[in-house]
Design a protein around this motif. Structure first.
Motif, PDB file in Angstrom:
ATOM      1  N   LEU A   1      -6.775  -5.396  -3.916  1.00  0.00           N
ATOM      2  CA  LEU A   1      -7.981  -5.909  -3.256  1.00  0.00           C
ATOM      3  C   LEU A   1      -7.593  -6.842  -2.112  1.00  0.00           C
ATOM      4  O   LEU A   1      -8.390  -7.103  -1.222  1.00  0.00           O
ATOM      5  N   GLY A   2      -6.352  -7.323  -2.180  1.00  0.00           N
ATOM      6  CA  GLY A   2      -5.722  -8.127  -1.129  1.00  0.00           C
ATOM      7  C   GLY A   2      -6.685  -8.874  -0.234  1.00  0.00           C
ATOM      8  O   GLY A   2      -7.484  -9.666  -0.710  1.00  0.00           O
ATOM      9  N   GLU A   3      -6.586  -8.549   1.082  1.00  0.00           N
ATOM     10  CA  GLU A   3      -7.393  -9.321   2.038  1.00  0.00           C
ATOM     11  C   GLU A   3      -8.724  -8.631   2.351  1.00  0.00           C
ATOM     12  O   GLU A   3      -9.276  -8.793   3.420  1.00  0.00           O
ATOM     13  N   LEU A   4      -9.219  -7.829   1.402  1.00  0.00           N
ATOM     14  CA  LEU A   4     -10.501  -7.157   1.632  1.00  0.00           C
ATOM     15  C   LEU A   4     -11.627  -8.189   1.717  1.00  0.00           C
ATOM     16  O   LEU A   4     -11.635  -9.173   0.998  1.00  0.00           O
TER      17      LEU A   4
ATOM     18  N   LEU B   1       0.784  -1.245   0.000  1.00  0.00           N
ATOM     19  CA  LEU B   1       0.000   0.000   0.000  1.00  0.00           C
ATOM     20  C   LEU B   1       0.810   1.285   0.000  1.00  0.00           C
ATOM     21  O   LEU B   1       0.389   2.291  -0.551  1.00  0.00           O
ATOM     22  N   GLY B   2       1.988   1.272   0.653  1.00  0.00           N
ATOM     23  CA  GLY B   2       2.829   2.457   0.616  1.00  0.00           C
ATOM     24  C   GLY B   2       2.220   3.654   1.309  1.00  0.00           C
ATOM     25  O   GLY B   2       2.390   4.788   0.879  1.00  0.00           O
TER      26      GLY B   2
ATOM     27  N   SER C   1      -7.539  -0.957  10.342  1.00  0.00           N
ATOM     28  CA  SER C   1      -7.475  -2.362   9.922  1.00  0.00           C
ATOM     29  C   SER C   1      -6.959  -2.441   8.483  1.00  0.00           C
ATOM     30  O   SER C   1      -6.891  -1.418   7.790  1.00  0.00           O
ATOM     31  N   GLY C   2      -6.601  -3.655   8.057  1.00  0.00           N
ATOM     32  CA  GLY C   2      -6.076  -3.844   6.699  1.00  0.00           C
ATOM     33  C   GLY C   2      -7.032  -3.325   5.637  1.00  0.00           C
ATOM     34  O   GLY C   2      -6.634  -2.644   4.695  1.00  0.00           O
ATOM     35  N   GLY C   3      -8.316  -3.633   5.830  1.00  0.00           N
ATOM     36  CA  GLY C   3      -9.317  -3.215   4.848  1.00  0.00           C
ATOM     37  C   GLY C   3      -9.436  -1.701   4.782  1.00  0.00           C
ATOM     38  O   GLY C   3      -9.511  -1.111   3.704  1.00  0.00           O
TER      39      GLY C   3
END
Lengths: 300, 219
Positions: free
Chosen positions: B163-166, B78-79, B137-139
């Motif tokens: 979209l990773g772990e969404l 994500l940076g 959170s990650g999302g």
């Protein structure tokens, strides 16, 4: 590396150090035989009992009385002020230099010359800078402040560029791909990412400068060192030792304070107390605040 | 009429030896391109080469968009600037739209500040406006990265498994917004994606990487 390899390496290094020591000393052991006796005589006759008259007023003082007019108090306050100004001055100059020296922000043709400049500033200890500056500026705290600031630039600049180089690559890459300028990437990405380390280094540098401020006074650059030097000149070791104890107490106090403040800005402290607003609160109150906040978060 | 935004000409990408070779294609406005293929095959390397972060081993990438702000990049991690607030992170995107002479230390012009708030609101993270990104959170962090791209209004967005772990709801929200950007603003989205079904459902073109070659297949 296995554990016994490590032990052998340490033993080899100790042996090497001992051989180097013998080489340096040659046959000149000086008066090492009687040194302990000399020390006992010196201590019992010249230092003990300490002469605490350095805590008494020594006029002329403007609007101050008693302890607040004493060489110990005025001296240590001057040292603290000098260290504070020098640290802030050095920090403000070192930070932009550090972003230029960091290899992940600047091209090699910029970073290498800046690094060489920083090492040059650092290779002269502040006492040598002070001696140079005393020639230009004359005796007094101004020379001391500039001497400390110059050394701070070199030393703090190195610590800073190393922490900037240690920041995660992903935000820098995103910024570069987006087309942000170097100045924007430094100011809005690299420095905030390294902020915890930068603050911790700033506090360390202040403490370092207070300790060194004492030494600088000895060459005439103001502060409590100036008073210590005066006592040494008159062979008043009992008074000089009393002043050194004052310095010791102040350094320990600053060390504790800076350890306390740094505990908020290291990564672990970060997890403990996530809010900048609580940095200067006493630990108990900050912890209660944090506890309240984390329960709120959980409820959400 | 779609406009050519980037041209890849006999491009070979990799670090020491080429992972993908002889890629000749283009990226056009208003299209979504999904890059598919097994992991470790060089998808990220390809996207980083297009972003200009790695030099091509052979051939060239011609980016026909402005150097400043023309290209948005959402890396796998994500940076985001972890210690800065959501707002400050999204502002980074908008900052690319200021002139090159706008001082780094100066605040953003009012219009851009408004865009930043709009982007944050659109992604539904307005209540975290002033929270540091690291506590999200990650999302939520993925939404911040999307908001940053939204505020930047780039012509090409390069997204590496963003979209990773969404979870499903979040995927839907993020995809809807990104699609809107592509259709309305006419930008191009190039995404590396593990979720093959999602990728095939939204992409206009698929770049399938197999045996060191890029093949264009129908979605």
């Amino acid at each position: 590396m296995r554990r016994h390899h490590f032990i052998i390496a340490i033993l080899a290094l100790v042996l090497l150090a001992w051989m180097t020591f013998l080489d340096v000393v040659g046959d000149d052991w000086g008066r090492l035989d009687g040194s302990l006796d000399n020390l006992v005589i010196f201590f019992s006759e010249s230092i003990w009992p300490l002469d605490w008259s350095v805590l008494d007023a020594s006029p002329p003082c403007e609007g101050a009385e008693g302890f607040f007019c004493s060489p110990a108090y005025t001296g240590i306050i001057e040292t603290l002020k000098m260290a504070f100004v020098a640290t802030i001055l050095g920090f403000v100059i070192a930070l932009p230099l550090a972003t230029l020296a960091a290899s992940n922000l600047s091209p090699t043709w910029v970073s290498i010359p800046v690094r060489i400049f920083l090492s040059a500033m650092r290779s002269l200890p502040s006492i040598i800078w002070a001696i140079f500056l005393l020639i230009f500026i004359g005796i007094g705290p101004v020379a001391g402040i500039f001497a400390m600031a110059l050394y701070t630039i070199g030393y703090l600049g190195k610590l800073q560029y190393e922490s900037i180089e240690g920041v995660q690559n992903a935000p820098l890459e995103a910024a570069r791909a987006m087309g942000l300028k170097r100045s924007e990437t430094s100011l809005h990405v690299a420095i905030p990412e390294a902020a915890n380390h930068l603050i911790s280094q700033l506090l360390f540098m202040f403490e370092y400068n207070v300790r060194h401020g004492t030494v600088l006074g000895i060459v005439g650059a103001g502060g409590i060192g100036y008073h210590i030097n005066n006592q040494l000149k008159f062979l008043a070791y009992d008074k000089a030792a009393a002043l050194l104890i004052v310095v010791f107490i102040v350094v320990v106090a600053i060390d504790m304070l800076s350890m306390y403040i740094r505990s908020f800005v290291t990564e672990e402290g970060d997890v403990k107390r996530p809010s900048w607003g609580t940095v200067f609160l006493p630990a108990g109150i900050a912890a209660r605040y944090h506890h309240k906040k984390s329960t709120q978060d959980e409820e959400e | 009429m779609p406009k050519e935004l980037a041209k890849l000409d006999h491009l070979a990408v990799g670090y020491d030896k080429p992972l993908i070779g002889d890629v000749s294609t283009s990226i056009n406005s208003g299209e979504i391109i999904a890059i598919l293929g097994p992991s470790g095959i060089g998808k990220t390397t390809l996207i980083r080469t297009i972003a200009g972060l790695i030099a091509p081993l052979e051939g060239s990438v011609e980016r026909l968009v402005p150097k400043r702000g023309g290209l948005g990049y959402i890396p796998q991690r994500l940076g985001l600037v972890r210690h800065m607030s959501v707002k400050a992170n999204v502002e980074l995107g908008a900052r690319c739209r200021t002139s090159i002479w706008h001082p780094a230390i100066a605040p953003l012009p009012r219009q851009l500040r408004k865009d930043v708030e709009e982007a944050i609101e659109k992604l539904g993270i307005l209540e975290h406006l002033n929270d540091p990104v690291r506590i999200l959170s990650g999302g939520q962090q993925r939404r911040v990265a999307t908001a940053r791209a939204l505020a930047q209004k780039p012509q090409i967005i390069l997204a590496d498994e963003f979209l990773g772990e969404l979870d499903d709801d979040n995927v839907e929200i993020v995809l809807r917004i990104v699609k809107q950007m592509v259709r309305k603003q006419g930008c191009a989205l190039v995404m590396v994606e593990h979720h093959e079904e999602i990728a095939r459902s939204i992409a206009d073109r698929i770049w399938l990487i197999e045996d060191g070659k890029l093949k264009e297949v129908d979605p």
